[in-house]
Design a protein around this motif. Structure first.
Motif, PDB file in Angstrom:
ATOM      1  N   THR A 199      -9.140   5.483  -6.269  1.00  0.00           N
ATOM      2  CA  THR A 199      -7.612   5.871  -5.834  1.00  0.00           C
ATOM      3  C   THR A 199      -7.527   6.081  -4.103  1.00  0.00           C
ATOM      4  N   ASP A 215       0.779  -1.061   0.077  1.00  0.00           N
ATOM      5  CA  ASP A 215       0.037   0.159   0.060  1.00  0.00           C
ATOM      6  C   ASP A 215       0.760   1.201  -0.156  1.00  0.00           C
ATOM      7  N   ALA A 260       2.336   1.707  -3.441  1.00  0.00           N
ATOM      8  CA  ALA A 260       1.375   2.364  -4.543  1.00  0.00           C
ATOM      9  C   ALA A 260       1.029   3.450  -4.153  1.00  0.00           C
ATOM     10  N   GLU A 298       3.784   5.826  -5.481  1.00  0.00           N
ATOM     11  CA  GLU A 298       3.718   6.078  -6.786  1.00  0.00           C
ATOM     12  C   GLU A 298       2.460   7.141  -7.188  1.00  0.00           C
ATOM     13  N   HIS A 299       1.350   6.831  -6.464  1.00  0.00           N
ATOM     14  CA  HIS A 299       0.296   7.788  -6.764  1.00  0.00           C
ATOM     15  C   HIS A 299       0.804   9.319  -6.452  1.00  0.00           C
ATOM     16  N   ARG A 345      -8.741   3.138  -2.495  1.00  0.00           N
ATOM     17  CA  ARG A 345      -7.242   2.011  -2.247  1.00  0.00           C
ATOM     18  C   ARG A 345      -6.139   2.595  -1.424  1.00  0.00           C
ATOM     19  N   LYS A 346      -6.087   3.838  -1.369  1.00  0.00           N
ATOM     20  CA  LYS A 346      -5.101   4.466  -0.322  1.00  0.00           C
ATOM     21  C   LYS A 346      -5.502   4.592   1.013  1.00  0.00           C
TER      22      LYS A 346
END
Length: 363
Positions: free
Chosen positions: A281, A144, A147, A150-151, A284-285
């Protein structure tokens, strides 16, 4: 490869549990039956670990087969974090381990040593199972974090691109609009001062073209300010037809309900797509393990897109955030005369609502 190794390790443990049962030499039919039941139940330890643990207890009590119960207790501790459940299972396993020896007369010293040994034997798979559980949770949290980083990198790049586009838009507006405005003013003055019909018509035409150019310039400036995505102008912009692919690739269990009206403008479609993309998004975060619902509805006046997610099922991480996402979709909505509302729900989830006027969605 890792899954294959895990399956081979579990198969080896089941074989060891069977050998342990055989070495205890069950002689009676019911002894053989409970041993077969215990070893066979281990095949389902992933799906029903508590039930498998219960089914191994008769073999522990009647035959003294320890490994099957310890393996099942390990599976329970990997699956569940409830301390009362784990303590109860450990206590039952310790008593079951101690039970076959009750028929013998223990001295006080042997009794104490046996109790200590039974407690340690039952506690070992619990602690080891919690260690494996923590390792898996840590791996998920690290994924997580990767990710999220990266986001954030993509968001920073988009913010830089948006700033450059805004600067370009301001320069274009300041320089070009000033020059075109002067042309329009001078053409208007020429049309008023001249008596030549041809010159008057040419001046009026220049003035009209200048005004049209200013309108086109304002439109281009709005486009530049609204654009900040990672795609280039030559790349096809996403539309509502790309929503299924977006949802499928989000990694979130998402339910789509409703539909947009036919013939809505491509700018509105892009705004809806980007809003849903940003909402998923954020799910997911900030809500790992949750599910989401995307609802698109419309009436005579408004087009509404609602993205709702359930509370997270895994620990929520305090991840760094530049908060560009919600700002960006609010700006997109404002360009179309719409609004964006985001707030937590009463059950611990989150709800984001995009509302656009139907007048902005018609071509």
């Amino acid at each position: 490869m890792n899954r294959t190794k895990a399956l081979l390790a579990e198969a080896g443990l089941i074989v060891l549990a069977a050998l342990d049962a055989v070495f205890n030499r069950p002689t009676e039919y019911w002894d053989i039956g409970v041993v077969v039941l215990a070893v066979g139940a281990l095949l389902f330890h992933r799906r029903w670990p508590v039930l498998v643990f219960v089914l191994t207890l008769p073999a522990l009590v009647l035959v003294g087969s320890v490994l099957a119960t310890l393996f099942a207790l390990f599976a329970v501790s990997v699956r569940y974090s409830h301390r009362v459940l784990l303590a109860a299972c450990g206590l039952v396993a310790a008593v079951g381990y101690f039970f076959p020896g009750l028929e013998f007369a223990y001295s006080r010293t042997d009794m104490v040593l046996t109790v200590i040994y039974a407690t340690m034997t039952a506690a070992a798979p619990i602690f080891f199972g919690r260690l494996v559980h923590a390792q898996r949770e840590l791996a998920l949290r690290l994924a997580d974090i990767r990710a999220a980083r990266e986001h954030e990198r993509v968001l920073d790049a988009q913010a830089i691109l948006a700033a450059e586009r805004n600067q370009l838009a301001r320069e274009m507006h300041d320089v070009v609009s000033h020059q075109v405005s002067l042309i329009a003013v001078q053409a208007g003055a020429m049309g008023v001062s001249t008596r030549d019909p041809d010159m008057k018509a040419a001046a009026d035409n220049v003035r009209k073209l200048s005004v049209d150019t200013l309108d086109e310039l304002r439109h281009m400036v709005n486009l530049l300010r609204a654009s900040g995505s990672h795609t280039t102008g030559l790349t096809p912009q996403p539309t509502l037809s790309d929503l299924d692919r977006l949802v499928a690739g989000s990694g979130i269990e998402t339910t789509m309900t409703g539909a947009a009206p036919e013939g809505i403008d491509t700018a509105v479609q892009r705004t809806i797509y980007r809003t849903i993309q940003e909402a998923l998004t954020n799910v997911r975060k900030h809500a790992p393990g949750s599910t989401a619902t995307v609802d698109i509805s419309h009436d005579d006046t408004d087009l509404t897109v609602t993205v709702t997610n359930t509370p997270p099922t895994r620990p929520t991480l305090a991840l760094p955030s530049a908060h560009h996402g919600l700002v960006g979709i609010r700006e997109r909505a404002a360009l179309l005369g719409g609004t964006v509302k985001a707030a937590p729900t009463t059950d611990g989830g989150f709800r984001l609502e995009l509302r656009l006027p139907r007048t902005s969605s018609r071509r």
